[in-house]
Design an enzyme around this catalytic site. Structure first.
Site, PDB file in Angstrom:
ATOM      1  N   LYS A  99      45.805  32.998  -5.052  1.00 54.24           N
ATOM      2  CA  LYS A  99      46.583  33.104  -3.814  1.00 54.24           C
ATOM      3  C   LYS A  99      47.993  32.547  -3.963  1.00 54.24           C
ATOM      4  O   LYS A  99      48.291  31.757  -4.852  1.00 54.24           O
ATOM      5  CB  LYS A  99      45.816  32.437  -2.675  1.00 54.24           C
ATOM      6  CG  LYS A  99      44.636  33.329  -2.277  1.00 54.24           C
ATOM      7  CD  LYS A  99      44.035  32.998  -0.967  1.00 54.24           C
ATOM      8  CE  LYS A  99      42.973  34.066  -0.655  1.00 54.24           C
ATOM      9  NZ  LYS A  99      42.029  33.625   0.358  1.00 54.24           N
ATOM     10  N   ARG A 147      34.821  31.664  -3.831  1.00 48.72           N
ATOM     11  CA  ARG A 147      35.073  33.110  -3.940  1.00 48.72           C
ATOM     12  C   ARG A 147      36.197  33.319  -4.950  1.00 48.72           C
ATOM     13  O   ARG A 147      37.333  32.920  -4.694  1.00 48.72           O
ATOM     14  CB  ARG A 147      35.459  33.652  -2.555  1.00 48.72           C
ATOM     15  CG  ARG A 147      35.665  35.152  -2.502  1.00 48.72           C
ATOM     16  CD  ARG A 147      36.049  35.593  -1.093  1.00 48.72           C
ATOM     17  NE  ARG A 147      36.289  37.020  -1.043  1.00 48.72           N
ATOM     18  CZ  ARG A 147      37.430  37.595  -1.424  1.00 48.72           C
ATOM     19  NH1 ARG A 147      38.440  36.872  -1.858  1.00 48.72           N
ATOM     20  NH2 ARG A 147      37.563  38.902  -1.364  1.00 48.72           N
TER      21      ARG A 147
HETATM   22  N1  PMM Z   1      40.324  36.037   0.940  1.00 46.13           N
HETATM   23  C1  PMM Z   1      40.540  37.350   0.789  1.00 46.13           C
HETATM   24  C2  PMM Z   1      39.565  38.293   1.177  1.00 46.13           C
HETATM   25  N2  PMM Z   1      38.374  37.891   1.670  1.00 46.13           N
HETATM   26  N3  PMM Z   1      36.933  36.157   2.325  1.00 46.13           N
HETATM   27  C3  PMM Z   1      36.694  34.852   2.509  1.00 46.13           C
HETATM   28  N4  PMM Z   1      35.519  34.449   3.030  1.00 46.13           N
HETATM   29  N5  PMM Z   1      37.612  33.904   2.165  1.00 46.13           N
HETATM   30  C4  PMM Z   1      38.826  34.221   1.644  1.00 46.13           C
HETATM   31  O1  PMM Z   1      39.615  33.312   1.362  1.00 46.13           O
HETATM   32  C5  PMM Z   1      39.129  35.613   1.459  1.00 46.13           C
HETATM   33  C6  PMM Z   1      38.138  36.565   1.824  1.00 46.13           C
HETATM   34  C7  PMM Z   1      41.837  37.831   0.228  1.00 46.13           C
HETATM   35  O2  PMM Z   1      41.833  37.761  -1.157  1.00 46.13           O
HETATM   36  P1  PMM Z   1      41.617  39.051  -2.135  1.00 46.13           P
HETATM   37  O3  PMM Z   1      42.580  40.112  -1.697  1.00 46.13           O
HETATM   38  O4  PMM Z   1      41.889  38.536  -3.490  1.00 46.13           O
HETATM   39  O5  PMM Z   1      40.188  39.516  -2.009  1.00 46.13           O
END
Ligand code: PMM
Length: 269
Positions: free
Chosen positions: A206, A245
């Site tokens: 991020k 995650r």
């Molecule tokens: N961040 C993203 C997408 N889904 N879900 C949860 N529970 N927590 C997060 O911090 C989160 C998420 C965005 O990141 P990506 O585009 O790399 O998937």
């Protein structure tokens, strides 16, 4: 939790796994690297993103979930939509990861309540195209405000019939957060823990990591954030965070191995 983004436009891996075949192969690869579960999403939540049609989101995630669940994987669906959650659970998902915590489509809570699935409720204030307008956490500051707003979501979740034993709460790093907000939240996870649920944290790749590592005012690019993330993983594991995650499962596993070894050997020295 290994990330499988079946999207053309996610911020770090958009377009890499946007066919069923490539997404399933990526999921299998993450399992081989040691992922305990896979989070499969068909909507990018990068700041400024526009929402996909429901039919497109369904077409992206359902075949991937069906195949990976049939292969024995524990699967989570990353969706804010009740209709997608319903189809994903029918296809074999066991977890609904709702970045809106039930705010975007409140019926999602009923869908989950009617099953024995687990539910991830992330702190969220607005869809990706508007979230930059919602970064004001005065007067109480980000930690107290996120605790209160997540607590309100937890009340709604329990009222819908999902017991807190099936809920994971997530501070929502990068979602309507300025870089320093993310660090304040990470330093105060014990405050969120007081809500009585397990915690999930998503920091992988991020932009607040990019800001931390900036040189000459230029943020570190996405592919240079992995080492800082692995260090953060170790700290979060020591703090007892239940679920991480991540995109880079191997690096995460290595960090967790270090933590496990410290725990086992610590008393011997
Ligand atoms: N961040 C993203 C997408 N889904 N879900 C949860 N529970 N927590 C997060 O911090 C989160 C998420 C965005 O990141 P990506 O585009 O790399 O998937």
């Amino acid at each position: 939790m290994g990330i499988v983004n079946v999207t053309p436009d996610s911020f770090s891996d958009g377009g890499l796994y946007d066919t069923t075949e490539s997404a399933v192969a990526h999921g299998r690869d993450l399992l081989a690297q040691g992922a305990d579960l896979l989070d499969i999403g068909g909507e990018s939540t990068r700041p400024g993103a526009t929402r996909p049609l429901v039919a497109d989101e369904l077409g992206r995630v359902v075949p991937v979930i069906r195949e990976l669940a049939a292969a024995g994987a524990v699967v989570s669906v990353d969706t804010m939509r009740a209709e997608v959650a319903e189809a994903a659970l029918a296809a074999g998902a066991g977890i609904v990861n709702d970045v809106s915590g039930g705010l975007a489509d409140p019926r999602i809570l009923e869908v989950v309540a009617g099953t024995d699935a687990h539910y991830v409720a992330m702190h969220w204030r607005a869809h990706a195209d508007r979230m930059r307008d919602f970064t004001d956490y005065s007067p109480d500051g980000v930690v107290e405000t996120v605790r209160r707003e997540l607590g309100e979501r937890l009340d709604a979740i329990e009222a819908a019939g999902i017991p807190r034993e099936r809920v994971l709460l997530d501070p929502g790093l990068g979602f309507a957060k300025r870089p320093h907000h993310n660090w304040e939240l990470l330093a105060a996870l014990d405050v969120l823990e007081q809500l009585g649920c397990r915690l999930l944290v998503g920091a992988s790749r991020k932009s607040f990591l990019g800001s931390l590592l900036a040189e000459g005012g230029v943020p570190r690019p996405i592919d240079g954030r992995e080492h800082a993330h692995a260090a953060l993983v170790a700290v979060l594991a020591l703090r007892g965070v239940d679920c991480l995650r991540v995109h880079d499962v191997r690096a995460t596993r290595d960090a967790l191995a270090v933590v496990a070894a410290m725990r086992t050997d610590g008393g011997q020295r």
